[in-house]
Write a protein that holds these residues in place. Structure first.
Motif, PDB file in Angstrom:
ATOM      1  N   TYR A  13      11.940  12.666  -2.325  1.00 31.95           N
ATOM      2  CA  TYR A  13      10.676  12.165  -2.890  1.00 31.95           C
ATOM      3  C   TYR A  13      10.089  13.031  -3.999  1.00 31.95           C
ATOM      4  O   TYR A  13       9.526  12.500  -4.967  1.00 31.95           O
ATOM      5  CB  TYR A  13       9.656  12.001  -1.763  1.00 31.95           C
ATOM      6  N   LEU A  14      10.242  14.335  -3.899  1.00 34.25           N
ATOM      7  CA  LEU A  14       9.580  15.215  -4.864  1.00 34.25           C
ATOM      8  C   LEU A  14      10.524  15.809  -5.905  1.00 34.25           C
ATOM      9  O   LEU A  14      10.063  16.407  -6.879  1.00 34.25           O
ATOM     10  CB  LEU A  14       8.861  16.358  -4.135  1.00 34.25           C
ATOM     11  N   LEU A  15      11.825  15.653  -5.697  1.00 33.52           N
ATOM     12  CA  LEU A  15      12.783  16.191  -6.663  1.00 33.52           C
ATOM     13  C   LEU A  15      13.461  15.044  -7.419  1.00 33.52           C
ATOM     14  O   LEU A  15      13.349  13.877  -7.040  1.00 33.52           O
ATOM     15  CB  LEU A  15      13.832  17.053  -5.943  1.00 33.52           C
ATOM     16  N   ASN A  16      14.188  15.383  -8.452  1.00 33.45           N
ATOM     17  CA  ASN A  16      14.796  14.370  -9.320  1.00 33.45           C
ATOM     18  C   ASN A  16      16.201  13.959  -8.886  1.00 33.45           C
ATOM     19  O   ASN A  16      16.876  13.221  -9.609  1.00 33.45           O
ATOM     20  CB  ASN A  16      14.852  14.870 -10.767  1.00 33.45           C
ATOM     21  N   ASP A  17      16.662  14.449  -7.725  1.00 27.45           N
ATOM     22  CA  ASP A  17      18.012  14.125  -7.270  1.00 27.45           C
ATOM     23  C   ASP A  17      18.057  12.917  -6.342  1.00 27.45           C
ATOM     24  O   ASP A  17      19.134  12.464  -5.975  1.00 27.45           O
ATOM     25  CB  ASP A  17      18.628  15.326  -6.541  1.00 27.45           C
ATOM     26  N   LEU A  47       5.433  21.786   2.029  1.00 27.87           N
ATOM     27  CA  LEU A  47       4.957  20.440   1.731  1.00 27.87           C
ATOM     28  C   LEU A  47       3.615  20.201   2.411  1.00 27.87           C
ATOM     29  O   LEU A  47       3.386  20.686   3.533  1.00 27.87           O
ATOM     30  CB  LEU A  47       5.958  19.384   2.220  1.00 27.87           C
ATOM     31  N   THR A  48       2.730  19.474   1.752  1.00 26.11           N
ATOM     32  CA  THR A  48       1.466  19.109   2.371  1.00 26.11           C
ATOM     33  C   THR A  48       1.674  17.891   3.264  1.00 26.11           C
ATOM     34  O   THR A  48       2.720  17.221   3.212  1.00 26.11           O
ATOM     35  CB  THR A  48       0.419  18.764   1.295  1.00 26.11           C
ATOM     36  N   ALA A  49       0.669  17.600   4.062  1.00 30.11           N
ATOM     37  CA  ALA A  49       0.749  16.417   4.925  1.00 30.11           C
ATOM     38  C   ALA A  49       0.856  15.148   4.101  1.00 30.11           C
ATOM     39  O   ALA A  49       1.566  14.209   4.474  1.00 30.11           O
ATOM     40  CB  ALA A  49      -0.486  16.361   5.828  1.00 30.11           C
ATOM     41  N   TRP A  50       0.194  15.115   2.932  1.00 35.58           N
ATOM     42  CA  TRP A  50       0.272  13.938   2.062  1.00 35.58           C
ATOM     43  C   TRP A  50       1.665  13.796   1.451  1.00 35.58           C
ATOM     44  O   TRP A  50       2.161  12.674   1.285  1.00 35.58           O
ATOM     45  CB  TRP A  50      -0.781  14.011   0.962  1.00 35.58           C
ATOM     46  N   ASP A  51       2.289  14.901   1.114  1.00 30.63           N
ATOM     47  CA  ASP A  51       3.667  14.852   0.604  1.00 30.63           C
ATOM     48  C   ASP A  51       4.575  14.153   1.611  1.00 30.63           C
ATOM     49  O   ASP A  51       5.362  13.258   1.260  1.00 30.63           O
ATOM     50  CB  ASP A  51       4.207  16.260   0.334  1.00 30.63           C
ATOM     51  N   LEU A  52       4.466  14.584   2.859  1.00 30.22           N
ATOM     52  CA  LEU A  52       5.320  14.028   3.911  1.00 30.22           C
ATOM     53  C   LEU A  52       4.985  12.560   4.179  1.00 30.22           C
ATOM     54  O   LEU A  52       5.881  11.719   4.347  1.00 30.22           O
ATOM     55  CB  LEU A  52       5.164  14.837   5.196  1.00 30.22           C
ATOM     56  N   TRP A  59       3.475  10.200   2.181  1.00 27.98           N
ATOM     57  CA  TRP A  59       3.862   9.273   1.129  1.00 27.98           C
ATOM     58  C   TRP A  59       5.384   9.240   0.935  1.00 27.98           C
ATOM     59  O   TRP A  59       5.949   8.179   0.632  1.00 27.98           O
ATOM     60  CB  TRP A  59       3.177   9.630  -0.188  1.00 27.98           C
ATOM     61  N   GLY A  60       6.044  10.362   1.118  1.00 31.39           N
ATOM     62  CA  GLY A  60       7.501  10.388   0.995  1.00 31.39           C
ATOM     63  C   GLY A  60       8.168   9.527   2.046  1.00 31.39           C
ATOM     64  O   GLY A  60       9.043   8.697   1.735  1.00 31.39           O
ATOM     65  N   ALA A  61       7.763   9.705   3.311  1.00 33.10           N
ATOM     66  CA  ALA A  61       8.344   8.899   4.390  1.00 33.10           C
ATOM     67  C   ALA A  61       7.999   7.422   4.203  1.00 33.10           C
ATOM     68  O   ALA A  61       8.839   6.540   4.414  1.00 33.10           O
ATOM     69  CB  ALA A  61       7.830   9.401   5.736  1.00 33.10           C
ATOM     70  N   GLY A  62       6.767   7.143   3.785  1.00 32.11           N
ATOM     71  CA  GLY A  62       6.339   5.757   3.572  1.00 32.11           C
ATOM     72  C   GLY A  62       7.138   5.064   2.490  1.00 32.11           C
ATOM     73  O   GLY A  62       7.527   3.896   2.639  1.00 32.11           O
ATOM     74  N   LEU A  63       7.422   5.769   1.397  1.00 32.72           N
ATOM     75  CA  LEU A  63       8.178   5.158   0.304  1.00 32.72           C
ATOM     76  C   LEU A  63       9.619   4.887   0.718  1.00 32.72           C
ATOM     77  O   LEU A  63      10.192   3.849   0.357  1.00 32.72           O
ATOM     78  CB  LEU A  63       8.145   6.061  -0.933  1.00 32.72           C
ATOM     79  N   ILE A  64      10.212   5.790   1.473  1.00 32.49           N
ATOM     80  CA  ILE A  64      11.586   5.572   1.946  1.00 32.49           C
ATOM     81  C   ILE A  64      11.656   4.311   2.801  1.00 32.49           C
ATOM     82  O   ILE A  64      12.551   3.467   2.632  1.00 32.49           O
ATOM     83  CB  ILE A  64      12.089   6.804   2.738  1.00 32.49           C
ATOM     84  N   ALA A  95       0.837  -1.211   0.000  1.00 36.04           N
ATOM     85  CA  ALA A  95       0.000   0.000   0.000  1.00 36.04           C
ATOM     86  C   ALA A  95       0.871   1.260   0.000  1.00 36.04           C
ATOM     87  O   ALA A  95       0.574   2.232  -0.714  1.00 36.04           O
ATOM     88  CB  ALA A  95      -0.927  -0.016   1.209  1.00 36.04           C
ATOM     89  N   MET A  96       1.942   1.236   0.791  1.00 29.08           N
ATOM     90  CA  MET A  96       2.815   2.411   0.847  1.00 29.08           C
ATOM     91  C   MET A  96       3.544   2.605  -0.487  1.00 29.08           C
ATOM     92  O   MET A  96       3.682   3.731  -0.981  1.00 29.08           O
ATOM     93  CB  MET A  96       3.837   2.261   1.975  1.00 29.08           C
ATOM     94  N   SER A  97       4.028   1.505  -1.077  1.00 29.05           N
ATOM     95  CA  SER A  97       4.775   1.593  -2.336  1.00 29.05           C
ATOM     96  C   SER A  97       3.879   2.055  -3.478  1.00 29.05           C
ATOM     97  O   SER A  97       4.201   3.015  -4.196  1.00 29.05           O
ATOM     98  CB  SER A  97       5.378   0.227  -2.695  1.00 29.05           C
ATOM     99  N   ALA A  98       2.775   1.344  -3.654  1.00 23.75           N
ATOM    100  CA  ALA A  98       1.864   1.677  -4.753  1.00 23.75           C
ATOM    101  C   ALA A  98       1.230   3.044  -4.535  1.00 23.75           C
ATOM    102  O   ALA A  98       1.060   3.829  -5.486  1.00 23.75           O
ATOM    103  CB  ALA A  98       0.785   0.602  -4.879  1.00 23.75           C
ATOM    104  N   GLY A  99       0.883   3.353  -3.285  1.00 21.89           N
ATOM    105  CA  GLY A  99       0.266   4.645  -2.993  1.00 21.89           C
ATOM    106  C   GLY A  99       1.214   5.803  -3.261  1.00 21.89           C
ATOM    107  O   GLY A  99       0.814   6.824  -3.835  1.00 21.89           O
ATOM    108  N   ALA A 100       2.474   5.647  -2.847  1.00 25.49           N
ATOM    109  CA  ALA A 100       3.460   6.718  -3.067  1.00 25.49           C
ATOM    110  C   ALA A 100       3.713   6.932  -4.551  1.00 25.49           C
ATOM    111  O   ALA A 100       3.865   8.064  -5.024  1.00 25.49           O
ATOM    112  CB  ALA A 100       4.764   6.374  -2.358  1.00 25.49           C
TER     113      ALA A 100
END
Length: 630
Positions: A171-175, A108-113, A115-120, A82-87
């Motif tokens: 999570y949100l940048l290309n680096d 950053l929105t709460a969703w940004d944070l 999904w970003g933390a979840g994907l990591i 769920a975390m992988s696919a959702g992010a």
């Protein structure tokens, strides 16, 4: 009674995801479906991680012996999916918002944070399952450095980074996660993995080993020498040394043991031969293509420079195998395993897809186009024989095999993206380069030793391509700043990252060989380290003398080739303690010194090496005559 769940029941779903992944990759790589690279990479990560958590249990014992497991453990897998696919889905559905926002300025929105933390977290867990703890520990240290590095004194510290800045960068940048490492996985790497899977499932890859057995049929210790040729050919295409050990080692290792090689020697030979496929042009396990992208140097130039060091690597291994066979009086390949020449001739067209790939690359066509056309050639040629015909079942098996081989590489590429993102946002790369530059000014030899050790450590437990990408991020720039040519710098760090697979104590490729050979793992690891000695010496030499990379005038290059070949034979003699007969400790030391100075081009070093080797040569000849007379 604890509820249980059998993961094997998920195979139809996993196969459906493998088909979806194949269809997505082929349509985007061919240009049939034009999407932004960020969407391609996010979809790639979402599909791969979802498949990985369905396929690979968190329990290592269950991965080796699949059986029903507690249902609660699968609930954790559902959470990770769920975390992988959702992010990934969040990136795709909010693509316009991500593109329009101003980095490091917009909040950053709460969703940004979330999904970003979840994907990591999901990436770290996925990497742990398929590659062990080595890269997870490196990534964990990198994240700790990002959060707390501002507390470090001096140039190794960095400015304070808030948690939301770190997640934004990763999570949100290309680096970070969506950087060049996962970009390579989502394009070049998948196509080459599919190419290898098609060769394997159509049985067209069998010609590699059959040719090797035919060529070495009368050679001393033939099966071990067959392993060299077969593993070099297949390993270059497969892109994974450990996978190559299992693919070819299940045939070659029992053969080596059958003719008399010790179990640990048999496993080590296969490990070293399989690792060498990753440094052998023209494919180099896809590293050559990524290196061309990174350095801006043409693919053909990279292959040309990598050729002689790779030949020296295999010559060293071949010679050590030969000396081992002479020492123990081992014979050639058993006659019942030698294919008929007529049969091999009928199968030579199996090599056409690989030849087409090479020709297209030399002609200057794009990497992806060349690989896709080579895949198409495999499919078309497979229908010429019932033995190779790509039936629907075989094609599904090839897609499933490609997905299985991709899991480790893609997870590691995403994890490497975390490390690279931290290096970029903290400026650690500049600090490391400056530190190594200061060390280079003190003593270039110490600098190279420290860098080589660093590359081995960072490469431990990683597939070849992510390992190269990781060390190229910080190691190659340090060498370039010290005045080393760009290509030599990248080849240097690549050699030591790949050599980590045969370097104790974390020598996973050697452990794979030991498992098949039923040999002590650490003993096999040290034997592999000895057999792969050229991989640890030659890179130091070509840093100082580019003639080994076929750079310079032809007279210098020819001299370098001749003396390097002689030097490698001397090194092999020293390692095995044999030339024409058993070597004394003093003779082994003399041959080692001769080998080092002969590999290093130069008139004075060549004269010293040639004189020392000649002395041992005549001593051994005289001793052998005395032994024969007695």
């Amino acid at each position: 009674m604890v509820p249980v769940f059998d993961r094997r029941k998920l195979r139809p779903l996993i196969l459906a995801l493998a088909i979806a992944l194949c269809a997505f990759q082929l349509t985007t790589c061919t240009g049939m479906w034009l999407l932004d690279p960020l969407i391609v990479r996010a979809t790639h990560v979402g599909l791969v991680l979802s498949m990985l958590f369905l396929w690979r249990s968190s329990n290592r014992a269950l991965r080796k012996n699949p059986r029903p497991e507690p249902a609660w453990s699968f609930l954790f897998d559902i959470l990770m999916i769920a975390m992988s696919a959702g992010a990934a889905a969040y990136i795709i559905t909010n693509f316009s918002y991500i593109q329009d926002r101003m980095p490091h300025i917009d909040e950053l929105t709460a969703w940004d944070l979330f999904w970003g933390a979840g994907l990591i977290i999901a990436i770290l867990e996925a990497t742990r399952r398929v590659a062990g703890l080595a890269l997870v520990i490196v990534s964990g240290i990198a994240l700790l450095y990002a959060f707390f590095g501002h507390l470090l004194p001096g140039s190794m510290g960095h400015l304070y980074l808030a948690p939301n800045q770190i997640i934004e960068s990763l999570y949100l940048l290309n680096d970070g996660i969506w950087g060049s490492s996962i970009g390579a996985s989502a394009t070049i790497i998948y196509v080459f993995i599919l190419f290898g899977a098609l060769l394997e499932k159509t049985n067209m890859a069998s010609v590699f080993l059959e040719l090797a057995c035919l060529v070495t049929r009368n050679a001393k210790g033939g099966p071990a020498k067959a392993a060299i040729f077969g593993s070099a050919l297949f390993g270059s295409v497969s892109g994974s040394a450990a996978a190559n050990v299992y693919a070819t080692g299940t045939f070659t290792i029992p053969l080596m043991k059958r003719v008399g090689y010790r179990p640990e020697f048999s496993g080590a030979v296969e490990a070293v031969a399989s690792s060498g496929g990753l440094i052998m042009p023209p494919v180099m396990g896809s590293i050559a293509f990524v290196m061309a992208e990174y350095t801006g140097i043409s693919y053909l130039s990279i292959c040309k420079a990598a050729l002689l060091p790779a030949v020296l690597y295999y010559l060293s291994l071949f010679t050590m195998i030969h000396f081992e066979a002479l020492r123990h009086g081992l014979g050639g390949t058993p006659s019942d395993l030698i294919p008929e020449l007529r049969s091999i001739k009928r199968k030579l067209y199996y090599l056409a897809p690989l030849a087409l790939l090479i020709v297209l690359m030399i002609a200057g066509r794009s990497i992806i186009f060349s690989a896709l056309l080579a895949c198409a050639a495999v499919v078309a040629l497979s229908f010429l024989s019932p033995e190779t015909r790509l039936t629907p079942a075989r094609f599904l098996a090839a897609m499933e095999n490609a997905a299985a081989n991709l899991l480790m590489i893609a997870a590691c590429c995403a994890c490497v993206g975390i490390v690279i993102g931290v290096v970029t946002m903290t400026g650690f790369g500049f600090s490391f380069v400056n530190l190594m530059g200061s060390l280079a000014q003190v003593h270039i030899g110490i600098f190279l030793l420290v860098l080589a050790g660093t590359c081995v450590i960072f490469g431990m437990g990683l597939p070849s391509l992510p390992a190269y990408i990781l060390v190229a991020t910080f190691g190659a720039p340090a060498l370039v700043q010290a005045g080393v040519p760009v290509l030599a710098a990248h080849l240097f760090v690549m050699y030591f990252a790949i050599s980590s697979g045969i370097t104790p104590p974390v020598c996973l490729v050697a452990y794979a060989g030991a498992a098949i050979a039923d040999a002590p793992p650490m003993k096999t690891g040290f034997t592999a380290f000895k057999l792969g000695i050229a991989a640890f010496i030659v890179p130091f030499i070509f840093i100082f003398e580019p003639a080994l990379l076929l750079m310079g005038d032809w007279a210098t290059i020819l001299q370098a080739v001749f003396t390097a070949v002689l030097g490698v034979v001397c090194l092999a003699s020293s390692m095995q303690g044999w030339l024409f007969t058993e070597s004394s400790p003093a003779e082994r030391v003399m041959m080692f010194v001769a080998g080092i100075v002969l590999v290093y081009p130069g008139l004075l070093t060549d004269l010293i090496g040639f004189g020392t080797a000649s002395l041992v040569f005549f001593i051994q000849i005289a001793r052998k005559k005395r032994l024969c007379a007695a």
